[in-house]
Design a protein around this motif. Structure first.
Motif, PDB file in Angstrom:
ATOM      1  N   LEU A  34     126.358 -38.800  14.906  1.00  0.00           N
ATOM      2  CA  LEU A  34     126.113 -37.621  15.732  1.00  0.00           C
ATOM      3  C   LEU A  34     127.253 -36.617  15.618  1.00  0.00           C
ATOM      4  CD1 LEU A  34     124.486 -36.023  17.768  1.00  0.00           C
ATOM      5  CD2 LEU A  34     125.421 -37.474  19.594  1.00  0.00           C
ATOM      6  N   ILE A  35     128.477 -37.085  15.535  1.00  0.00           N
ATOM      7  CA  ILE A  35     129.621 -36.180  15.348  1.00  0.00           C
ATOM      8  C   ILE A  35     129.419 -35.334  14.098  1.00  0.00           C
ATOM      9  CG2 ILE A  35     132.078 -36.082  14.791  1.00  0.00           C
ATOM     10  CD1 ILE A  35     132.315 -38.713  16.515  1.00  0.00           C
ATOM     11  N   ASP A  36     129.053 -35.988  12.998  1.00  0.00           N
ATOM     12  CA  ASP A  36     128.850 -35.276  11.739  1.00  0.00           C
ATOM     13  C   ASP A  36     127.672 -34.315  11.836  1.00  0.00           C
ATOM     14  OD1 ASP A  36     129.321 -34.687   8.979  1.00  0.00           O
ATOM     15  OD2 ASP A  36     127.636 -35.975   8.459  1.00  0.00           O
ATOM     16  N   ARG A  37     126.584 -34.761  12.458  1.00  0.00           N
ATOM     17  CA  ARG A  37     125.402 -33.902  12.576  1.00  0.00           C
ATOM     18  C   ARG A  37     125.694 -32.667  13.419  1.00  0.00           C
ATOM     19  NH1 ARG A  37     121.227 -37.182  15.303  1.00  0.00           N
ATOM     20  NH2 ARG A  37     122.720 -38.891  15.534  1.00  0.00           N
ATOM     21  N   TRP A  38     126.406 -32.858  14.536  1.00  0.00           N
ATOM     22  CA  TRP A  38     126.641 -31.735  15.431  1.00  0.00           C
ATOM     23  C   TRP A  38     127.615 -30.725  14.837  1.00  0.00           C
ATOM     24  CZ3 TRP A  38     124.494 -29.009  18.883  1.00  0.00           C
ATOM     25  CH2 TRP A  38     125.246 -28.117  19.657  1.00  0.00           C
ATOM     26  N   ILE A  39     128.730 -31.190  14.304  1.00  0.00           N
ATOM     27  CA  ILE A  39     129.694 -30.254  13.712  1.00  0.00           C
ATOM     28  C   ILE A  39     129.098 -29.577  12.489  1.00  0.00           C
ATOM     29  CG2 ILE A  39     131.943 -30.034  12.606  1.00  0.00           C
ATOM     30  CD1 ILE A  39     132.033 -30.365  15.641  1.00  0.00           C
ATOM     31  N   THR A  40     128.273 -30.293  11.754  1.00  0.00           N
ATOM     32  CA  THR A  40     127.637 -29.690  10.576  1.00  0.00           C
ATOM     33  C   THR A  40     126.704 -28.548  10.981  1.00  0.00           C
ATOM     34  OG1 THR A  40     127.778 -31.727   9.269  1.00  0.00           O
ATOM     35  CG2 THR A  40     126.133 -30.110   8.591  1.00  0.00           C
ATOM     36  N   THR A  41     125.923 -28.733  12.043  1.00  0.00           N
ATOM     37  CA  THR A  41     125.027 -27.639  12.454  1.00  0.00           C
ATOM     38  C   THR A  41     125.828 -26.452  12.981  1.00  0.00           C
ATOM     39  OG1 THR A  41     122.845 -27.262  13.433  1.00  0.00           O
ATOM     40  CG2 THR A  41     124.501 -28.170  14.903  1.00  0.00           C
ATOM     41  N   ASN A  42     126.945 -26.711  13.667  1.00  0.00           N
ATOM     42  CA  ASN A  42     127.844 -25.623  14.078  1.00  0.00           C
ATOM     43  C   ASN A  42     128.391 -24.895  12.846  1.00  0.00           C
ATOM     44  OD1 ASN A  42     129.549 -26.953  17.060  1.00  0.00           O
ATOM     45  ND2 ASN A  42     127.397 -26.669  16.629  1.00  0.00           N
ATOM     46  N   TYR A  43     128.843 -25.672  11.879  1.00  0.00           N
ATOM     47  CA  TYR A  43     129.443 -25.103  10.668  1.00  0.00           C
ATOM     48  C   TYR A  43     128.428 -24.279   9.872  1.00  0.00           C
ATOM     49  CZ  TYR A  43     131.175 -24.932   5.854  1.00  0.00           C
ATOM     50  OH  TYR A  43     131.548 -24.516   4.606  1.00  0.00           O
TER      51      TYR A  43
END
Length: 609
Positions: free
Chosen positions: A539-548
């Motif tokens: 989830l950390i990767d998914r969330w920061i990726t969508t922000n990025y």
């Protein structure tokens, strides 16, 4: 057009029968207003004032709210807002007045008289009236460069991924765009809707020109990552002064918010600041003010629930309100128009305002399940599991604070409060059939249990309820398995709920919000089972990726946008719905992103754009 005409006729009658005469500016102040040119060029800087003496705090009040005759009530507010001369209802109530209230009321009455022969003022008449008597929205809130901002904060040194480094650096730079200071130079007293504060503060962005209560928790999270402890402390002192003056923290920094608060995270703001600085002197000074806020919640937002011969004390969002919210006046007035019964209308206004107090404005959590519509909103009948989880965490934190300072009596008091609440959370909110905690409907609890998934259903785990409930790792994993679909199956984060409720309800369905992702991620990583860590790192990767990706997609055209909310089904795409268009900025999105990047950068790959 029909509503507009009726509104004009109605308030011409009101003007004849009862012209407001409230005075909000002294004669000297009025003269100053008329003779002073309030341009940004001739303003002087505001001096920082010390924290007010909390021993002089006024008595707690509930439902008093704001009585300002232009920003909060009266025919001017009604006529301007119902005419919809602005696309956003919030615009008008954020516009400082060029003259004092009595003078503007006099000008308004003259306009009404002069246009009576044609049935009242036209939209153009109202536009001219506003232009002549008000400054632009947000005029009294000015950009300021934070003194403790540096271009290369130390946290960036640990980030090895060049894309992530660039992204984190860009977010850190956004503090320069979002920091404000209040400046009323040239404006008379009560000629603005802002609640004055003495220290710089960080806004959310876009239409949100003021500070907001629970937003500030995640903003401070991000400021601390950026090493901006002075700015963070200043915001905490602003809130301390506000509690001193009003007994609580309002929804945001506007007087039209003075009848409601927001999720009570001030104690947690103090905790993360103290954890970062070990500022014992500050803790000693601020702790009595934390007590004041806690007692406000325990006096004015409390309900007693009897179950199995036991009486439990819990909290709810419960705003006493009999009128539209000024910043959403047209929307609320129109929504309430379908109720002919005054009691039903008051219930609607109170529940709408209480949903705003919850931060979840709006969600199917607050409506009838059989008819998910704002007309069935019933927030004041619902005990929210997340609110009580926050207060449980606050009680434990306050007990720990008093232990640090050696006050064993107060430490024990708050420990007892937290233990009592833990028992209540277990007995009132826990649903063993679905292995989740769910909201409790005070009126229809036996008829209409809302068994849908909401991220709030897991909030007790964020607050470490497992310690007092003695939850085993196996039970925690079974809880996570019961919600594995929303936790794992979406590329852009965790959806707010599994309810498709329509465009009015932005806190539902596939919208994902930074604060909710934060709660879920921290919970998953803190409970520290094999399953929770696996889901959490993903989830950390998914969330920061969508922000990025949202930032990257808009970098060339709009300077890299950070959205208020995102769509979990499309990476980098903003969410939708609600009373206004999706906002850019964005305070809490920035704060959560910086916090997660700093703490968990080793799990972030950015491979999905």
């Amino acid at each position: 057009m029909k509503i507009f005409s009726i509104s004009i006729i109605l308030f011409i009658v009101i003007l004849i029968l009862n012209i407001p005469t409230s005075i909000y500016c002294s004669p000297d102040c009025q003269q100053q207003q008329l003779s002073t040119s309030a341009t940004s060029n001739n303003r002087k800087s505001i001096k920082t004032i010390k924290l007010l003496d909390y021993s002089n705090s006024i008595s707690f009040q509930d439902g008093v709210g704001c009585t300002h005759p232009i920003y909060c009530t009266g025919p001017i507010l009604n006529l301007i807002q119902m005419s919809q001369i602005f696309n956003d209802s919030k615009t008008f109530v954020d516009m400082p007045m060029k003259y004092s209230s009595p003078i503007i009321i006099q000008y308004f009455n003259t306009m009404i008289t002069n246009t009576s022969s044609k049935g009242g003022p036209s939209k153009q008449d109202l536009i001219n009236f506003v232009s002549q008597n008000f400054y632009p929205a947000g005029y009294e809130v000015e950009p300021v460069k934070p003194k403790d901002w540096v271009p290369n904060p130390t946290f960036l040194n640990d980030i090895t991924n060049p894309q992530l480094y660039q992204f984190a650096s860009a977010i850190h730079t956004k503090w320069l765009d979002l920091t404000r200071i209040f400046n009323n130079t040239g404006l008379c007293i009560d000629c603005f809707s802002s609640i004055p504060v003495s220290n710089p503060f960080v806004i959310a962005g876009s239409r949100f020109r003021e500070f907001y209560y629970w937003d500030s928790y995640w903003i401070i999270r991000g400021l601390l990552v950026s090493g901006m402890t002075e700015t963070a402390k200043g915001m905490l002192l602003n809130f301390a002064n506000i509690i001193t003056e009003f007994g609580f923290i309002p929804n945001g920094g506007r007087i039209y918010y003075l009848n409601r608060s927001q999720p009570p995270l001030y104690t947690q703001m103090v905790k993360i600041y103290f954890d970062a600085t070990n500022d014992i002197q500050f803790l000693e000074e601020i702790l009595p003010i934390l007590d004041l806020e806690y007692q406000w919640w325990m006096k004015y937002r409390v309900a007693k629930v009897a179950k199995n011969d036991q009486l439990y004390t819990l909290n709810l969002y419960n705003v006493s309100n009999q009128s539209p919210r000024p910043e959403s006046y047209f929307e609320d007035f129109t929504g309430a128009s379908e109720f002919s019964n005054l009691n039903q209308r008051d219930f609607y206004y109170s529940s709408i305002s209480s949903a705003a107090e919850s931060g979840w404005d709006f969600s199917s959590r607050w409506t009838s399940l059989s008819d998910i519509n704002l007309s069935t909103i019933q927030t004041i009948n619902i005990l929210p599991v997340d609110l009580n989880s926050m207060l449980y965490l606050n009680e434990k934190t306050l007990s720990n604070f008093y232990t640090i300072l050696g006050d064993t009596n107060q430490a024990q008091y708050y420990k007892n409060q937290s233990l009592s609440r833990a028992i209540a959370i277990e007995n009132i909110f826990w649903n063993e059939n679905i292995n989740q905690w769910i909201d409790f409907n005070l009126i229809n609890s036996n008829l209409e249990e809302n068994l849908n998934f909401y991220t709030s259903n897991l909030q007790p785990l964020f607050s470490d309820i497992q310690q007092d409930m003695s939850l085993s790792d196996e039970l925690i994993d079974s809880i996570l398995k019961s919600v594995s679909e929303p936790l794992t199956n979406y590329i852009g984060g965790v959806p707010t709920s599994t309810v498709s409720s329509g465009s009015q309800f932005q806190w539902d369905d596939i919208n994902s919000w930074a604060p909710l992702q934060y709660f879920i991620i921290e919970m998953l990583m803190d409970v520290n089972t094999t399953l929770s860590t696996q889901i959490g790192t993903s989830l950390i990767d998914r969330w920061i990726t969508t922000n990025y990706c949202g930032w990257k997609y808009t970098l060339e055209t709009q300077g890299g946008m950070m959205f208020e909310k995102y769509n979990v089904t499309n990476v980098g795409v903003p969410g939708s719905g609600g009373e206004y268009v999706v906002q850019d900025g964005f305070g809490w999105t920035n704060g959560v992103a910086l916090y997660l990047i700093n703490k968990y950068h080793m799990f972030i790959n950015l491979n999905s754009c």
